[in-house]
Design a protein around this motif. Structure first.
Motif, PDB file in Angstrom:
ATOM      1  N   ARG A   1       0.738  -0.964  -0.085  1.00 50.61           N
ATOM      2  CA  ARG A   1      -0.106  -0.050   0.039  1.00 50.61           C
ATOM      3  C   ARG A   1       0.979   1.210  -0.090  1.00 50.61           C
ATOM      4  O   ARG A   1       0.756   2.172  -0.855  1.00 50.61           O
ATOM      5  N   ASP A   2       2.066   1.140   0.716  1.00 50.15           N
ATOM      6  CA  ASP A   2       2.856   2.033   0.866  1.00 50.15           C
ATOM      7  C   ASP A   2       3.481   2.564  -0.642  1.00 50.15           C
ATOM      8  O   ASP A   2       3.877   3.765  -0.887  1.00 50.15           O
ATOM      9  N   GLU A   3       3.874   1.406  -1.252  1.00 52.34           N
ATOM     10  CA  GLU A   3       4.522   1.571  -2.537  1.00 52.34           C
ATOM     11  C   GLU A   3       3.392   2.222  -3.560  1.00 52.34           C
ATOM     12  O   GLU A   3       3.627   3.449  -4.363  1.00 52.34           O
ATOM     13  N   LEU A   4       2.051   1.836  -3.378  1.00 51.45           N
ATOM     14  CA  LEU A   4       0.993   2.440  -4.409  1.00 51.45           C
ATOM     15  C   LEU A   4       1.056   3.885  -3.765  1.00 51.45           C
ATOM     16  O   LEU A   4       0.902   4.824  -4.962  1.00 51.45           O
ATOM     17  N   LEU A   5       1.006   4.208  -2.804  1.00 51.29           N
ATOM     18  CA  LEU A   5       0.818   5.739  -2.266  1.00 51.29           C
ATOM     19  C   LEU A   5       2.065   6.246  -2.706  1.00 51.29           C
ATOM     20  O   LEU A   5       1.853   7.362  -3.489  1.00 51.29           O
ATOM     21  N   THR A   6       3.110   6.024  -2.849  1.00 53.20           N
ATOM     22  CA  THR A   6       4.385   6.812  -3.289  1.00 53.20           C
ATOM     23  C   THR A   6       4.135   6.995  -4.749  1.00 53.20           C
ATOM     24  O   THR A   6       4.480   7.859  -5.593  1.00 53.20           O
ATOM     25  N   LYS A   7       3.689   5.862  -5.622  1.00 46.34           N
ATOM     26  CA  LYS A   7       3.436   5.759  -6.827  1.00 46.34           C
ATOM     27  C   LYS A   7       2.522   6.835  -7.331  1.00 46.34           C
ATOM     28  O   LYS A   7       2.667   7.560  -8.175  1.00 46.34           O
ATOM     29  N   ILE A   8       1.399   6.617  -6.405  1.00 47.43           N
ATOM     30  CA  ILE A   8       0.433   7.786  -7.028  1.00 47.43           C
ATOM     31  C   ILE A   8       1.092   9.406  -7.050  1.00 47.43           C
ATOM     32  O   ILE A   8       0.697   9.870  -7.970  1.00 47.43           O
ATOM     33  N   ILE A   9       1.629   9.561  -6.097  1.00 42.37           N
ATOM     34  CA  ILE A   9       2.246  10.556  -5.785  1.00 42.37           C
ATOM     35  C   ILE A   9       3.283  10.829  -6.885  1.00 42.37           C
ATOM     36  O   ILE A   9       3.443  12.235  -7.594  1.00 42.37           O
ATOM     37  N   ASP A  10       4.021   9.760  -7.146  1.00 46.89           N
ATOM     38  CA  ASP A  10       5.115  10.089  -8.218  1.00 46.89           C
ATOM     39  C   ASP A  10       4.330  10.569  -9.502  1.00 46.89           C
ATOM     40  O   ASP A  10       4.721  11.384 -10.286  1.00 46.89           O
ATOM     41  N   ILE A  11       3.512   9.624  -9.723  1.00 51.48           N
ATOM     42  CA  ILE A  11       2.757   9.901 -11.083  1.00 51.48           C
ATOM     43  C   ILE A  11       2.069  11.304 -11.351  1.00 51.48           C
ATOM     44  O   ILE A  11       2.114  11.878 -12.285  1.00 51.48           O
ATOM     45  N   CYS A  12       1.439  11.692 -10.235  1.00 50.72           N
ATOM     46  CA  CYS A  12       0.668  12.960 -10.387  1.00 50.72           C
ATOM     47  C   CYS A  12       1.807  14.006 -10.209  1.00 50.72           C
ATOM     48  O   CYS A  12       1.835  15.047 -10.988  1.00 50.72           O
ATOM     49  N   SER A  13       2.894  14.108  -9.314  1.00 53.04           N
ATOM     50  CA  SER A  13       3.806  15.052  -9.413  1.00 53.04           C
ATOM     51  C   SER A  13       4.902  15.388 -10.447  1.00 53.04           C
ATOM     52  O   SER A  13       5.554  16.184 -10.650  1.00 53.04           O
ATOM     53  N   GLN A  14       5.018  14.251 -11.560  1.00 54.32           N
ATOM     54  CA  GLN A  14       6.108  13.980 -12.344  1.00 54.32           C
ATOM     55  C   GLN A  14       5.939  15.289 -13.232  1.00 54.32           C
ATOM     56  O   GLN A  14       4.991  15.793 -13.499  1.00 54.32           O
ATOM     57  N   ALA A  15       7.231  15.860 -13.880  1.00 54.84           N
ATOM     58  CA  ALA A  15       7.328  16.762 -14.491  1.00 54.84           C
ATOM     59  C   ALA A  15       6.401  17.870 -14.222  1.00 54.84           C
ATOM     60  O   ALA A  15       5.977  18.339 -14.831  1.00 54.84           O
TER      61      ALA A  15
END
Lengths: 144, 1156
Positions: free
Chosen positions: B393-407
């Motif tokens: 779940r933590d992995e998912l959370l970081t991914k969501i933030i990564d995906i949204c904040s990228q570039a």
């Protein structure tokens, strides 16, 4: 390159271990216990490749026995996966329906087979008759 | 009875074999340890016997016990005894035990050398075989050195069984004793074409492993491997070869072009999944290496992606995993082709296997677009709810933030949606990533102005529901978001709907259970809130209300004053006093709101991480110069306060330093003020920095477009991100309809090709306009900041890529074995000599690559020219034309290059800059000679292939307006150093430069020199003769030069692992020397970079301001350095296999450092 080759049963008892890079004896036990724990935690629906520390584990389960191979990133995961089966087939051929006990009681012979197949961390032989040739000669020598 | 027991135990003592031991252990499950220790005692007894059969049996049992985790190193000597048994069955047991428990540290191992040698030369092939197998496990450097020759002879053994093993063992020997590689390599190469497939496969294995570490030395084998690849049918071998090609192609793009076809054939034909996977992987690697300036290989990519799709769709989880793994490699270079399989990858997110889900998550990062971001994140949110393990779940959370904040939030069209996603994430239990969410909230609220109002309302709600978040100590991680919430509510309090309510929420007693740093932020931001409420009340003339709120603060603040956290306590007591004072004023009916608000006036803008570095140094400011007189020992300390407390200490100072009079001091003060005025980062006494902020146009001229929001802002209750998805869809639909209308109009106007182009365009997500025209505020940069980005990408410096980042860990591809392997065969084939050239090019920036390719082509042309000199002059003219064309292309390119750098700068301003600290550009080229026609700069590099060769690269630059041709370079050879000339040339002939120079053009040529001794620097006199051709005719010109071979130029940058380095130092074979240089002002990192770059060293380890470095000469001298930086000085301690070389090297280094 293959880093190590392990045969461990479900109870976590090591049945065969071969390290192609030196690992200290006390670290071996820790590593083996950890590896089998990781493997046991996985269900049959999960893939047989585990990213473990800085290398990969490829494992296959035969009845209660796990064969786990540690590889670095230059090895092809699928090839090693197929190799494990090849190894078991060779054992099966030599012991005719191999069991965990065969491996325990004939550890040295299993080592000879493995040494014929993997040398220096490289898969060198996959032909069953050629793998077994030296062992059969040895058996004949012992009989005479 | 007792007698029977004794007898039995004696029997067992002699008879118990491995089988009995195994059975025994199984029968003693309860007291296994005790039983085994008993067995070990027996084994010790057995080992004391003279009978070799008993000993072998004992060792056999020990091997089994070792596997169970028992240390058997104590029996090492007995193992050697069994190894030396004459009977093969015993010998085998000995070797097995040795291979399991011996290692480099086993001291008795040196006793085995002769035994092993004897076994290796045994007439029985199995004796030899078993010795080889054992050796592979415990070979030490000593054994390797002593036995290398024996094993090498075995590589040509008549029996393929032995050949195969010998070839494989050689790999270990190379590792332990690198000097053996050169002599053994020809034979190893031979084995690639061995009639026996097993031997062949062994050789491929060894070379693949060697080449992986150091691919460039094996490029010359590429044709041979290519032949093997097309002829071999053994999948195991094919996999290895294809993997090897994957390592070679980055160095030689031409190879890649050749490979594509056979590889695609294999992909089509093979049924073995492992081979298919390997092919796909290598094709990807090839395409990555070709991606710079090659015609598109979309067909190959398409094929790969298709095949991978088949793998991923397969029911076999293993194939699925591998498919996704390979897909992520494609994603890096060809995201578009992967994006079309979005459906499949999203499907994998639902897989039962966590490793597959994680792989799929990695892929998601690259597949989001403006169009699908919401949809994908929605899916992930569902997974977050479903996920069982916290790690996943933590992995998912970081991914969501990564995906949204990228570039820089490139794909977010609706920030309200994003904020609500973040708020939803706060409901996660037990996550470790609270701080991540908090950081995102802060970042968005600060940088997206238009969203602040919404963000504040959401954060107020969070604060109100703080008890939900902070109730459980287990959920500690998530309470970090309160930090962000409190700050946002405080800082942007003007947007709050009900500030009073929020303030109360922040003053709840429950807050005191939060971690200290959060409470501190609470306390600080309460006052901000209080200030804005106060202002509100005073404006609406509610005196009672204002006093009430003050009273509430005074009542509630003491709970923070009692806090155990120092920061909270300090802030709270400070603020409490302030508010008490305010209360006093209020009772006197003095309006105070304005003054309280002034405490927090001004806006905090995000500052770019690089901002500080970009502050320009004002002209005339020398940071290294002394502000006052140079230090006259102890006096300098007294001088500092003097400048501040001038009057009080005047007498005192006069007393001590009579030469400084008041006038002088005043003058200095004036000068300093001037300097400070020029320094934008110096905080001036007036006007106050915060006010200044408001005054300067800095904030205003940031283009922030405030737009009426189409979506209602007030969302009751906790927001649901889903509703935004629907709203967004509707909005997009509307937009599309409008667009379609427009398009139709356009269609009527336009015809044919345009139409198609148009329709294609609407599909792309660029068309989706964001819901709010939200500007992302740029991170602030100081006024007139240095345009260092432009500097970084200086198009005139092609060696920028040679800058070495010292902090970066060595990537796998960069890692080389401690010792460099060299090819033993070094025929003077042109191909070989090109290798270093190619290598060099690959390091240069891509932009330049094309240019170099052209150069290469030119070179090839020249070669052809040499071959068919007799061809007519017509041909020459044609060539000339071509060259001109190329020139004009070059010019165009150089023009083009300037534009992108400007564009890039604009871009970085939009997106904020996040680059690492730049190192100053460095060039290793130094001036050789110069006159009005031509300028020569040169650099000397050691030759990897030959231990007595160096390559001198000379850049010729035509400075004149004339055409320079027939250039010939000649040097006077010394006894030690000679230039390599064509075979038929005499020592007095020059070497022709393989190109001509049109006006203003420069080109590089390389000359090979052979050197005998490298311990001393050398100077060679030489002459360049050339013909100058212009309209007036042609003249013969000469330019003399002196070629300086410094000792440094014989060093080759060689990475070294720290343990190998330590061993080297311990060996005691190195002589020592040291230097110390004063007056060094540059940073340590730059200093190291300089040493690495100019002196060809590599950093082994760096601790604070101390670093160990390593390099190796072309003749194998080890050079170790310990560089220490003091305040203004640098000391270098060196150790080297040769003392003369070391002292010369250090002298050269002193010169470099002195320039710093």
């Amino acid at each position: 390159m293959i880093k190590f080759f392990l045969m461990v049963n479900k109870q976590g008892q090591t049945r065969l271990s071969r390290y192609y890079e030196h690992v200290e004896i006390n670290k071996r036990t820790i590593l083996e216990a950890d590896v089998i724990k990781t493997c046991l935690s996985r269900s049959k629906e999960q893939c047989s490749f585990i990213e473990y520390k800085d290398f990969k584990l490829i494992y296959r389960q035969y009845a209660a026995l796990f064969i786990v191979v540690g590889i670095n990133d230059t090895e092809n995961e699928m090839a090693v996966y197929e190799f494990i089966h090849n190894f078991v087939e060779v054992l099966d051929m030599y012991f005719s329906r191999v069991s965990e006990l065969d491996i325990m009681f004939n550890l040295d012979k299993v080592h000879i087979i493995l040494d014929e197949m993997v040398l220096n961390g490289c898969i060198v032989e996959t032909n069953k008759t050629r793998i077994l040739a030296p062992l059969l000669i040895l058996d004949k020598m012992a009989e005479s | 009875m007792a007698l029977k027991m004794v007898k039995g135990s004696i029997d067992r003592m002699f008879d118990k074999n491995l089988q009995d031991l195994v059975r025994g252990i199984r029968n003693h499950k309860e007291d296994e340890a005790k039983y085994i220790s008993q067995c070990i005692d027996e084994i010790k007894q057995e080992l004391k016997q003279d009978n070799i059969a008993v000993k072998a049996n004992a060792v056999c049992k020990l091997t089994y016990l070792q596997m169970l985790g028992y240390d058997i190193s104590w029996a090492a000597f007995n193992i050697i005894e069994v190894m030396s048994a004459s009977k093969f069955t015993f010998k085998r047991v000995g070797y097995l035990a040795a291979s399991q428990c011996f290692h480099e540290g086993t001291d008795v191992i040196m006793l085995t050398t002769n035994q092993i040698r004897k076994d290796l030369s045994s007439p029985n092939q199995y004796d030899t075989g078993v010795a080889l197998t054992g050796l592979s496990c415990f070979v030490t450097p000593d054994l390797a050195r002593d036995l290398a020759n024996d094993i090498m002879t075995l590589m040509s053994h008549t029996k393929p069984y032995i050949r195969k093993k010998a070839v494989l063992i050689m790999y270990k020997v190379f590792l332990k004793y690198p000097e053996s590689l050169r002599p053994a390599f020809p034979r190893l190469k031979e084995k690639l074409e061995d009639p026996d497939p097993g031997v062949q496969s062994a050789a491929v294995n060894v070379i693949c492993e060697l080449a992986r570490r150091n691919p460039k030395n094996y490029l010359s084998l590429a044709p041979l491997f290519f032949k093997l690849m097309t002829s071999s049918t053994n999948n195991w071998v094919l996999i290895k070869i294809i993997k090897l090609f994957g390592a070679l192609t980055p160095l030689e793009p031409r190879l890649g072009k050749k490979l594509i076809e056979p590889l695609t054939n294999l992909i089509h034909s093979t049924s073995a999944m492992s081979l298919l996977y390997e092919c796909v992987n290598t094709v990807i690697a090839v395409l990555i290496s070709l991606s710079s300036g090659m015609p598109n290989h979309s067909a190959s990519i398409q094929l790969c992606v298709q095949k991978l799709r088949i793998l991923i769709e397969d029911s076999d989880q293993n194939l699925k995993y591998l498919g996704l793994l390979a897909m992520s490699k494609i994603l890096k270079t060809h995201p578009k082709s992967v994006q079309s399989h979005k459906d499949l990858i999203l499907q994998c997110l639902d897989d039962k296997d966590e490793s597959i889900r994680l792989r799929a998550l990695d892929l998601l990062y690259g597949m989001v677009s403006k169009k699908n971001l919401m949809e994908i994140v929605k899916k992930l949110m569902i997974h977050v709810d479903k996920a069982e393990g916290t790690t996943y779940r933590d992995e998912l959370l970081t991914k969501i933030i990564d995906i949204c904040s990228q570039a820089n939030y490139q794909y977010i069209t609706n920030f309200e949606w994003y904020i609500s996603i973040l708020v939803e994430l706060t409901r996660l239990e037990g996550t470790r990533h609270g701080h991540l969410i908090a950081a995102q909230m802060l970042d968005v609220a600060i940088r997206v102005k238009a969203i602040r109002k919404f963000a504040v309302s959401q954060m107020a709600m969070l604060l109100d529901n703080a008890h939900l978040i902070a109730s459980n100590t287990q959920r500690n991680g998530i309470c970090e978001v309160l930090y962000a919430a409190a700050w946002i509510c405080g800082e942007f309090s003007e947007h709050l709907q009900e500030p009073h309510q929020t303030l109360e929420a922040m003053l709840r007693p429950k807050v005191t259970t939060l971690p200290g740093h959060i409470q501190a932020v609470y306390v600080q931001n309460m006052v901000k809130l209080y200030a804005s409420i106060l202002q509100q009340k005073e404006q609406s003339e509610e005196k009672e209300g204002a006093q009430e709120i003050t009273q509430m603060m005074i009542d509630r603040l003491p709970q923070f004053v009692q806090s155990a956290d120092l920061e909270v306590q300090e802030r709270a007591s400070c603020i409490l006093q302030l508010i008490k004072y305010i209360q006093k004023l209020q009772t006197k009916e003095v309006p105070v709101a304005e003054e309280v608000i002034a405490l927090f006036a001004g806006e905090l803008n995000p500052v770019a991480p690089k901002a500080q570095k970009k502050v320009p140094v004002p002209e005339g400011l020398d940071l290294d110069a002394w502000i006052n007189e140079p230090p006259s020992d102890s006096d300098s300390e007294d001088e500092k306060p003097k400048t501040i407390f001038h009057d009080e200490e005047q007498r005192h100072s006069k007393h001590r330093q009579p030469e400084i009079d008041e006038e002088e001091l005043a003058r200095r003060r004036e000068a300093r003020k001037q300097e400070q005025a020029n320094n934008p980062f110096y905080i001036k006494s007036s006007p106050s920095p915060q006010k200044r902020y408001q005054d300067t146009p800095g904030v205003e001229h940031i283009p922030v477009v405030q737009i009426d929001l189409s979506v209602p802002l007030k969302v009751p209750g906790i927001p649901m991100s889903d509703q935004y998805v629907k709203l967004e869809e509707e909005r997009r639909h509307k937009q599309k309809l409008e667009k379609d209308k427009k398009k139709k109009k356009q269609k009527k106007e336009k015809k044919g090709k345009h139409r198609r182009h148009n329709s294609l365009h609407t599909e792309s997500d660029e068309d989706i306009a964001p819901a709010q025209q939200v500007d992302i505020i740029t991170e602030e940069m100081p006024e007139n900041a240095l345009p260092s980005d432009e500097d970084d990408k200086d198009p005139n410096d092609p060696y920028k890529a040679l800058d070495i980042d010292l902090d970066k860990p060595l990537a796998d591809s960069e890692k080389l074995p401690v010792q460099r392997h060299r090819n033993a065969e070094t025929p003077k084939s042109p191909e070989k000599e090109e290798i270093p050239v190619i290598e060099k090019k690959s390091k240069k920036p891509k932009k330049k690559e094309k240019k170099h390719k052209e150069k290469e082509r030119e070179k090839e042309k020249k070669k052809e020219k040499g071959k068919d000199k007799k061809k007519s002059s017509k041909h020459k003219k044609k060539k000339h034309k071509k060259e001109k064309e190329e020139k004009s292309k070059d010019k165009k390119k150089s023009k083009k290059k300037k534009h992108p750098s400007e564009d890039e700068q604009v871009e970085t301003i939009q997106n904020g800059t996040l680059d690492d600290e730049p190192l100053p550009p460095m060039s290793s080229y130094c001036l050789l000679a110069e006159n009005s026609f031509i300028k020569m700069t040169y650099d000397i590099q050691g030759n990897l292939q030959k231990d007595s060769q160096v390559t001198v690269s000379v850049i010729f630059e035509n400075k004149s307006g004339s055409f320079l041709k027939s250039m010939e370079l000649n040097v006077l050879d010394s006894l030690n150093t000679k230039m390599a000339r064509p075979e038929d040339a005499s020592v007095h002939d020059g070497v022709p430069v393989p190109f001509q120079l049109p006006p203003g053009i420069s080109n590089e040529a390389q000359f090979v020199f052979t050197v005998q001794s490298i311990i001393m620097a050398q100077k060679l006199k030489g002459t360049l003769s050339f013909i100058v051709k212009n309209d007036e005719g042609s003249t013969h010109e000469k330019l003399d030069f002196k070629l300086h071979f410094s000792c440094t130029s014989y060093l080759i940058t060689t990475p070294c692992y720290s343990d190998a380095f330590a061993k080297l130092l311990e060996s005691g074979e190195l002589s020592m020397n040291s230097i110390k240089v004063d007056g060094i002002s540059i940073s340590f990192q730059h200093l190291l970079a300089k040493i690495c770059f100019h002196h060809h060293f590599s950093v082994v380890e760096r601790v604070d301001s101390c670093a160990s470095m390593y390099s190796r000469s072309i003749q194998g001298h080890h050079v170790c350095l310990l560089v220490k930086k003091g305040e203004n000085s640098v000391s270098v301690d060196g150790k080297c296999s040769d003392s003369t070389l070391l002292s010369n090297l250090l002298d050269e280094m002193r010169e470099t450092l002195a320039k710093c």
